[in-house]
Design a protein around this motif. Structure first.
Motif, PDB file in Angstrom:
ATOM      1  N   GLN A 137       0.542   6.942  -2.306  1.00 29.15           N
ATOM      2  CA  GLN A 137      -0.773   6.796  -1.669  1.00 29.15           C
ATOM      3  C   GLN A 137      -0.826   5.523  -0.833  1.00 29.15           C
ATOM      4  O   GLN A 137      -1.383   5.510   0.272  1.00 29.15           O
ATOM      5  N   TRP A 157      -3.274   5.943   2.348  1.00 31.80           N
ATOM      6  CA  TRP A 157      -4.493   6.498   1.763  1.00 31.80           C
ATOM      7  C   TRP A 157      -5.398   5.410   1.188  1.00 31.80           C
ATOM      8  O   TRP A 157      -6.628   5.552   1.227  1.00 31.80           O
ATOM      9  N   ARG A 161      -7.639   3.895   3.853  1.00 30.93           N
ATOM     10  CA  ARG A 161      -8.604   4.723   4.581  1.00 30.93           C
ATOM     11  C   ARG A 161      -9.981   4.091   4.505  1.00 30.93           C
ATOM     12  O   ARG A 161     -10.404   3.634   3.442  1.00 30.93           O
ATOM     13  N   PHE A 209      -1.164  17.338  -2.608  1.00 30.45           N
ATOM     14  CA  PHE A 209      -0.623  15.980  -2.657  1.00 30.45           C
ATOM     15  C   PHE A 209       0.886  15.998  -2.418  1.00 30.45           C
ATOM     16  O   PHE A 209       1.412  15.211  -1.614  1.00 30.45           O
ATOM     17  N   SER A 236       1.734  16.596   1.156  1.00 27.44           N
ATOM     18  CA  SER A 236       1.503  15.400   1.978  1.00 27.44           C
ATOM     19  C   SER A 236       2.667  14.431   1.856  1.00 27.44           C
ATOM     20  O   SER A 236       3.108  13.842   2.853  1.00 27.44           O
ATOM     21  N   ARG A 253     -10.797   2.672   0.855  1.00 25.31           N
ATOM     22  CA  ARG A 253     -10.636   3.364  -0.425  1.00 25.31           C
ATOM     23  C   ARG A 253     -10.332   2.365  -1.544  1.00 25.31           C
ATOM     24  O   ARG A 253     -10.800   2.520  -2.679  1.00 25.31           O
TER      25      ARG A 253
END
Length: 423
Positions: free
Chosen positions: A214, A219, A222, A293, A296, A390
């Motif tokens: 991540q 991520w 983000r 996931f 990705s 995030r």
């Protein structure tokens, strides 16, 4: 009631409050931290006994806090993390006042007025670091449950032996609900788990922890405007475990091990709970999250041109077997006939900033900020979910926001004293 004037007040001594205190201390800015309990109070008193972090130790990205002797890829137990925060606070002499409960934040003249249970504080600037959630959510149909059933929330639960004899119903299949259900089942308690459509993350995939992927995929960086619906800031985190070195926590595995999976609770008539009968769709939602996931990660690996191992059998642990959906849905559950003595609610938390008497909350009562800075000069927030990115509301990212806000506080302080000098 006694009054005290302080340059800066920080409310809350968890990781967010301590992080901002660290940077204020470095900048030599006088401040006091007001904490209703003690340092790391929620970690200390609102987690079960065997709780440990679901993120690896390397994510404890608090400056100078993580000892070099700690294994960065291990997962810290609750008591060890509390001790880490306490030692970190001592290392820079964080000015924490424990046992001080703030009940109202308003204005008196040009000062902020902070009302507590025994004291009034006045400050030029205030940083609210109480995080996003203040109280557990309890579904309406489970409120006013007859006392013959013990009703607990996730923050009340401590260990299996602390509960009454009998079967246990756990409501909620996020991280807390699944971990508690697993612990109860492993302790030999007959366990029912009412599940929602929460996702599942593989603990490791293609040689790295899911949190590392991540981070590398961006991520965690983000920004809040990435979300197509602001309500997603409060979505439950996908179930995962850091216990015993960390592993994939799967509803399929829980069911195979003896946990009785139930759909969402629709209504209650006395001891009888009517269920939605959506276990299969909930399982599919959990599987779909894991599949997306992994896709990705696979795409990221292809695009980056790196060479990493293919997924191992262990990394795919928790995936559904051929007979995973070969069962009949249960339409209702009778707490009495199933000998259920305890209901544990793990359906998330609610925020409560009603004590903040400034126009900085949206229509739902949630703070409106620009990376923690409000439209009221001198008033800031720390540690909120998706406050800026995030990672803002998690251990890994809180220090970045703290450093930013400390700079804003310092700038405001310099302007304040410059204005006084000009009078």
């Amino acid at each position: 009631m006694r009054k005290t004037k302080v340059d800066v007040i920080v409310i809350g001594a968890g990781q967010a409050g301590l992080a901002i205190s660290y940077y204020l201390t470095r900048a030599k800015i006088e401040h006091v931290i007001l904490e209703r309990g003690s340092i790391a109070n929620a970690w200390k008193n609102e987690r079960w006994d065997s709780f440990c972090l679901v993120t690896p130790n390397w994510t404890i990205n608090l400056p100078s806090a993580l000892p070099s002797s700690v294994d960065p890829d291990a997962f810290m137990k609750k008591d060890d993390f509390v001790k880490l925060l306490e030692n970190w606070a001592k290392s820079f002499r964080a000015p924490v006042m424990e046992g001080v409960c703030v009940s109202d934040l308003s204005r008196t003249g040009e000062d902020f007025k902070i009302l507590t249970d025994s004291h009034i504080f006045l400050a030029n600037q205030v940083i609210i670091a109480t995080a996003t959630y203040q109280r557990p959510k309890v579904p309406q149909m489970l409120r006013n449950l007859d006392p013959q059933w013990e009703l607990k929330t996730a923050i009340d639960y401590k260990n299996p032996s602390s509960l009454r004899e009998g079967a246990v119903l756990v409501v909620g299949s996020g991280q807390s609900g699944c971990q508690i259900a697993e612990e109860l089942n492993n302790a030999g308690r007959s366990t029912y788990l009412s599940i929602g459509h929460t996702g599942r993350l593989p603990r490791r995939y293609r040689g790295a922890d899911c949190i590392k992927w991540q981070l590398e995929m961006g991520w965690l960086d983000r920004r809040a405007d990435f979300l197509d619906d602001p309500k997603k800031r409060f979505s439950g985190d996908p179930h995962l475990s850091g216990k015993n070195g960390g592993y994939t926590l799967s509803l399929h595995e829980l069911r195979t091990s003896g946990v009785k999976l139930l759909g969402r609770i629709v209504s209650r008539d006395g001891p009888v709970l009517k269920l939605k009968g959506d276990v299969k769709t909930a399982l599919q939602a959990s599987d779909r999250y894991a599949i997306e996931f992994r896709r990705s990660v696979d795409e990221f690996i292809r695009n980056s041109g790196r060479t990493v191992p293919l997924p191992s059998r262990l990394e795919l642990h928790g995936e559904p077997q051929v007979s995973a959906f070969d069962f009949e849905e249960i339409e209702q559950l009778d707490l009495l006939s199933e000998n259920i003595s305890t209901v544990i609610v793990a359906t998330g938390f609610e925020f409560d900033f009603s004590w903040v008497k400034f126009p900085v909350l949206d229509e739902t009562g949630y703070p409106k900020t620009n990376r923690g800075v409000t439209n009221v000069p001198g008033l800031y927030f720390m540690g909120l979910n998706w406050m800026y990115k995030r990672k803002s509301g998690i251990i890994y990212g809180v220090a970045d926001d703290a450093e930013y806000i400390a700079e804003k506080v310092n700038t405001s302080k310099q302007r304040y004293y410059s204005a006084l000098a000009d009078l």
